[in-house]
Scaffold this motif. Structure first.
Motif, PDB file in Angstrom:
ATOM      1  N   LEU A  11       0.765  -1.221   0.092  1.00  0.00           N
ATOM      2  CA  LEU A  11      -0.177   0.142   0.034  1.00  0.00           C
ATOM      3  C   LEU A  11       1.023   1.078  -0.022  1.00  0.00           C
ATOM      4  O   LEU A  11       0.697   2.131  -0.695  1.00  0.00           O
ATOM      5  N   GLU A  14       2.245   1.694  -3.330  1.00  0.00           N
ATOM      6  CA  GLU A  14       1.181   2.572  -4.371  1.00  0.00           C
ATOM      7  C   GLU A  14       1.148   3.900  -4.053  1.00  0.00           C
ATOM      8  O   GLU A  14       1.205   4.509  -5.101  1.00  0.00           O
ATOM      9  N   ILE A  15       1.002   4.328  -2.854  1.00  0.00           N
ATOM     10  CA  ILE A  15       0.824   5.478  -2.623  1.00  0.00           C
ATOM     11  C   ILE A  15       2.024   6.392  -2.807  1.00  0.00           C
ATOM     12  O   ILE A  15       1.910   7.500  -3.527  1.00  0.00           O
ATOM     13  N   TYR A  98      -5.986   0.617  -1.671  1.00  0.00           N
ATOM     14  CA  TYR A  98      -5.441   1.959  -2.255  1.00  0.00           C
ATOM     15  C   TYR A  98      -6.477   2.399  -3.186  1.00  0.00           C
ATOM     16  O   TYR A  98      -6.819   3.772  -3.268  1.00  0.00           O
TER      17      TYR A  98
END
Lengths: 219, 222
Positions: A11, A14-15, A98
């Motif tokens: 996560l 992804e961010i 996400y």
């Protein structure tokens, strides 16, 4: 690494990737804003029923565009890397979380902008916002799995749309009904039925995604 | 031979019986429906058969994912093809019935819309299959979509119509057929009709499956 820390890392990745390029976020926000503006210029004034339906249709198309990318952007090499370090469940959970975050942000901004441009009275603002949140979550859970399927099948936009529309329609019908209740300012107990069914469908979709994704991700 | 095909004979007898009996046996005279109530024997069993055959398809998709046996994938596909046929017949018989009783081919009714959407869902399955060339990949991905779409179809057909008003019996506060007007005469035809058409759908699926197996054999290079 256990599942939770894997999800946390994925996560974060992804961010971080999104934060560096800001491509998806800005692109989708601009997409929503310009669609709302096009609708405003073509409709000017809309009756409440159309106001509600139009908002959800705008959000639906924005969501399809936003989430269709979630597996497309992964290169072949990066996928090979994931196979070695992470479990399939961790990947799909990270993607779903996400997408939920992205969609909630996008839906909130869309709602604010939409209600500023199109004037309309909402009876129960907080219930309406709850409907928007549930809608964002439902779009994310369903479309993440569909985009995983579409990305394996030559990855074109048409396929994403025809696979996801029939699946999302039942959810969309419930969400539109729920948000209509909120707009009319009906008592909250009236809407409990819809909220319950929506939560149940979302739970089912997440469980099925967790079960099926391991079969899907490896070629 | 006989002990294997008893269910095919049963299916043929039941369907023949419902065609004859459905048109001849006395039905209750009801307002609005009149003689069109006989369509119950032909319209409703289509949906039963469709749901059963889609369920068969999901079971074989799950089996395929576990075993990776191509034959199981073929059964799943052919089940969906047969299910689509039954879905289209169900929609068209329903539309004709709706024209005579509710005055419109497509009244705005949640059951109709749900049936149409679930048909779209399985048409999407067919398109998904045709978009992938590699056989094993095609089988795997379409099996995943089939399993993913099935619970949503169940929600569409069984949960949503109960939450909204519907013209169909048994929904939105309308009593079901069984509670008020399905008298014992009608049951005598209706239940065999449902069973007969379900068996016919399975029979169709097995025939198509066998044709596919033969085609595959034919295409193999020896």
């Amino acid at each position: 690494m256990n599942l939770i820390s894997q999800v946390k890392y994925l996560l974060k990745k992804e961010i971080l990737l999104e934060w560096r390029s800001k491509y998806a976020l800005n692109g989708i926000l601009l997409y929503v804003v310009s669609t709302v503006f096009v609708c405003y210029l073509s409709f000017r004034v809309v009756p409440p029923l159309v106001w509600n339906a139009l908002f959800w249709i705008i959000l639906l198309f924005a969501a399809i565009n936003a989430i269709a990318k979630s597996f497309m952007q992964e290169s072949k090499g990066r996928l090979l890397y994931y196979y070695q370090i992470a479990s399939p469940q961790a990947i799909i959970i990270a993607k779903i979380i996400y997408n939920i975050l992205l969609m909630i942000l996008m839906a909130t901004i869309a709602l604010i902008f939409y209600s500023v441009v199109f004037k309309n009275d909402i009876g129960d603002v907080w219930l309406y916002y709850l409907a928007v949140l549930i809608g964002a979550i439902s779009f994310s859970t369903v479309f993440t799995m569909i985009s995983a399927i579409a990305s394996k099948a030559n990855n074109n936009g048409t396929l994403m749309a025809i696979l996801s529309f029939p699946v999302i329609i039942p959810l969309l019908m419930l969400i539109i009904k729920l948000s209509k209740n909120a707009m009319d300012g009906l008592d909250r107990s009236v809407s409990l039925n819809e909220i319950g069914v929506l939560c149940a469908i979302n739970a089912i979709v997440i469980v099925i995604s967790l079960l099926l994704f391991p079969y899907l991700w490896r070629d | 031979m006989m002990y294997k095909s008893w269910w095919k004979i049963l299916a043929s007898v039941f369907v023949l019986y419902t065609v004859v009996g459905g048109l001849l046996i006395k039905v209750p005279t009801l307002p609005i429906l009149h003689e069109s109530i006989r369509n119950l024997y032909f319209h409703v069993p289509m949906w039963f058969a469709m749901i059963v055959i889609y369920t068969v398809s999901v079971v074989y998709s799950i089996k395929y994912l576990i075993s990776n046996d191509e034959k199981q994938d073929l059964i799943a596909v052919e089940a969906i093809n047969v299910g689509l046929i039954f879905g289209f017949i169900g929609l068209s018989t329903g539309m004709i019935w709706a024209k005579f009783t509710w005055g419109d081919y497509w009244p705005n009714d949640p059951k109709l819309n749900s049936a149409a959407i679930s048909t779209l869902m399985y048409l999407a399955y067919v398109v998904l299959r045709s978009s992938i060339d590699e056989e094993q990949k095609r089988a795997k991905i379409s099996a995943v979509y089939n399993i993913f779409a099935y619970p949503i179809m169940v929600v569409l057909l069984f949960v949503l119509p109960r939450l909204t008003d519907s013209l169909h019996p048994g929904n939105g506060g309308n009593p079901g057929f069984g509670t008020y007007d399905l008298d014992s005469n009608m049951r005598l035809v209706f239940y065999p009709a449902v069973l007969g058409w379900i068996l016919i759908s399975v029979w169709m699926m097995t025939i198509r499956y066998r044709i596919r197996i033969l085609e595959n054999k034919n295409n193999q290079i020896n």
